[in-house]
Every structure is written in C-alpha cells, then in structure tokens.
Design an enzyme around this catalytic site. Structure first.
Site, PDB file in Angstrom:
ATOM      1  N   THR A 207     108.786  64.265  41.097  1.00  0.00           N
ATOM      2  CA  THR A 207     109.111  63.474  39.904  1.00  0.00           C
ATOM      3  C   THR A 207     109.606  64.349  38.766  1.00  0.00           C
ATOM      4  OG1 THR A 207     106.819  63.599  39.095  1.00  0.00           O
ATOM      5  CG2 THR A 207     107.400  61.675  40.425  1.00  0.00           C
ATOM      6  N   ASN A 209     109.229  64.602  34.889  1.00  0.00           N
ATOM      7  CA  ASN A 209     108.372  64.143  33.794  1.00  0.00           C
ATOM      8  C   ASN A 209     109.198  64.033  32.519  1.00  0.00           C
ATOM      9  OD1 ASN A 209     106.339  64.939  35.749  1.00  0.00           O
ATOM     10  ND2 ASN A 209     104.885  64.735  34.061  1.00  0.00           N
ATOM     11  N   GLU A 256     106.827  59.394  34.645  1.00  0.00           N
ATOM     12  CA  GLU A 256     107.297  60.202  35.772  1.00  0.00           C
ATOM     13  C   GLU A 256     108.316  59.416  36.586  1.00  0.00           C
ATOM     14  OE1 GLU A 256     104.062  62.694  37.670  1.00  0.00           O
ATOM     15  OE2 GLU A 256     102.859  61.136  36.701  1.00  0.00           O
TER      16      GLU A 256
END
Length: 309
Positions: A207, A209, A256
């Site tokens: 992911t 952020n 995320e």
C-alpha cells in the site's frame, strides 16, 4: 485565473460581476451560480470575480466548531479555476472582518474595491455582522449604490437543495453515490505518499500511505473503498482503507491505497486519490489469513465495479 489573497490586493479597470461565499465543495449548486457569472461576462465588458474566505467563518466564530471541509484551499482553487472564473479573492476571515455591518461591507468592499456591476447569489444568502442582512437588504443597497442583484432560487439549483452540509453527511455515512452526485464530480483526497509499517507488502497487498497535511480536510467514513489515482497523467485503479488497522492493533488513523498492477516508487510524491465506491466498513479479523481472504474478496468486488465504469 488571477488569485488574490486579500480584498485589498484586487485591482481592475473594469466593473465586476461577482458572487461570494465559502464555496466548500464547489458542488453542483455552486456551479449554477458560477455558470451565471461567466455567462454575464462573456462579452468582455465586465470581469468575473469570486470572493471566498479562509478560515471558514465557523472556525472563527464558533469556539468549539469541529467543522471539516470538503476542499483544501489548493483543491478549491483548482475547482474554481476550472469553471472559467477570471478572478478569485481568498480573504482571511477574522473577528474584525465579521464585525463589518452590511452597509460597510457593501460600500467599502463591493462598491469601492470591487466596482460591482452585478452580484449573483444563492437563495439563502445572508451577510453582514451576525448575518443579519438578507436578499431584500441587498436589493435595497443595489438601488442605492447602482448595482444589480440576481438571486438563484432553490428550485433552480435542484429540487432537493444541495448543500455542503448534506455532502459532508453523505461522506461521513460512506454514501459515495449521493456525495458524488451532489458534488458533480468524484470526491478526492490530496496527500503525500509516505512510508508506513510496510505490512501490506508482506501479505501480498502493498500500500501507499497517504498523509494529508491539512487537518481540516474531511476524511470520509472508515472502511474500504474502490479508488482511482492519477499518477504521471495516467489512471491507476485500486482499493483504499481508511481506519485504524484493528487486526494488527493500529493506534492511529491511516489512509492506505493498494494500487492494482502498479509497482513504481512514488514515495514523496503528492497524489490525488479519487473515491469511487464504498465497499465495506472496517473490521477486526481473528487472524492475518482471514484479513488476506477479505482483501482478496474486496479486490474481486473492486475489479467488478471498475469493469462496469
């Protein structure tokens, strides 16, 4: 579009056709007014002008106001520029400004500073100290100082009057269909990609952020979303989680984004994440395996949604 950070900075040799307000969201109701402004200035005889304020008046006048805004200043500026408005004045709102009487505001700002030819406003506009003046007062001032007043009715904006408050409520409920319908575009978040715990990549769902600098920006309801990012002028679809990652005992809210078929290094970049659909609320799973199974299901649902676009 010319941008001014104070009423006193504005200068023009032409008379202006203007509107004023907070314009949070620059939603479809606002756009009715903005379209009327640009239609009135098409012949080049007058200049179009929007007067807006920051901070939001409620942040200044209501001691315990925790209002969150649909747009950051940069986002609002971008949205207003896209409407074709020629001049945007973002004036610092403070207590002394709020104490201007309606007549002081009309005479010293609209007439003396902006050389107003016409003002176009929404059906519920109030102004002046304690917001005591209304459309009838404005019409009276127009007759006295020689400018026109045009009011956009609630019916003209929409049968159900659109408001920033209704959009905030829809976002807080995860109702993206309604929020995006009222906005006239898909709600988006702008932030910098920063390093997180990097747990996602260990379970097959890396992911990005997203860190949003402006603490007044409204973050929608916690949960999973279908999203689209614009990176290097390309559309990249994915899914996003807003929340506290309870399965791994997260302590603070994070945003995320798992981007599909994408592996470029974008740390440090500022990107826009466009929210398309709410998938589900945030859950705490009994194990990482259960979390992974749910993420696979989320991705399947997200891809089905994307295919139908």
């Amino acid at each position: 579009m010319k941008l001014f950070h104070s009423i006193n900075d504005f200068q023009s040799t032409k008379k202006t056709i203007l509107t004023l307000g907070t314009f949070d969201g620059v939603h479809i109701g606002h756009k009715k007014i903005l379209e009327r402004i640009t239609q009135n200035t098409e012949n080049g005889k007058y200049e179009s002008l929007v007067l807006t304020f920051f901070p939001h008046p409620r942040m200044v006048l209501q001691e315990k106001s925790e209002i969150k805004l649909l747009n950051t200043i940069a986002e609002k500026t971008k949205l207003l520029e896209a409407t074709g408005i020629e001049n945007l004045v973002i004036h610092p709102f403070n207590e002394s400004f709020s104490r201007l009487t309606a007549e002081e505001f009309v005479h010293s700002i609209l007439v003396e500073q902006f050389h107003i030819q016409k003002i176009i406003i929404g059906h519920d506009h109030r102004f002046g100290r304690n917001r005591t003046a209304n459309i009838d007062d404005l019409i009276a001032f127009g007759a006295e100082y020689g400018f026109e007043v045009e009011q956009i009715s609630a019916q003209e904006i929409q049968d159900v009057s659109v408001s920033s408050t209704k959009i905030r409520k829809a976002l807080n409920e995860g109702n993206m269909d309604l929020a995006n319908e009222y906005l006239g575009y898909d709600y988006f978040l702008s932030g910098e990609v920063v390093k997180g715990k990097q747990l996602g990549r260990t379970i097959g769902f890396p992911t990005a952020n997203i860190q949003i600098e402006e603490d007044y920006k409204l973050i929608p309801r916690n949960g999973a979303y279908v999203v689209k990012a614009i990176i290097d002028q390309k559309e990249v679809f994915g899914m996003m989680n807003i929340g506290f990652n309870p399965t791994v005992n997260g302590q603070k809210q994070t945003i995320e984004v798992n981007l599909f078929d994408f592996d470029a290094d974008i740390y440090g970049q500022k990107i826009e994440i466009i929210l398309l659909q709410y998938l589900r609320e945030e859950q705490k799973f009994g194990s990482l395996d259960l979390l992974i199974a749910q993420l696979n299901q989320d991705k399947k649902e997200a891809l089905t949604f994307i295919e139908q676009l």
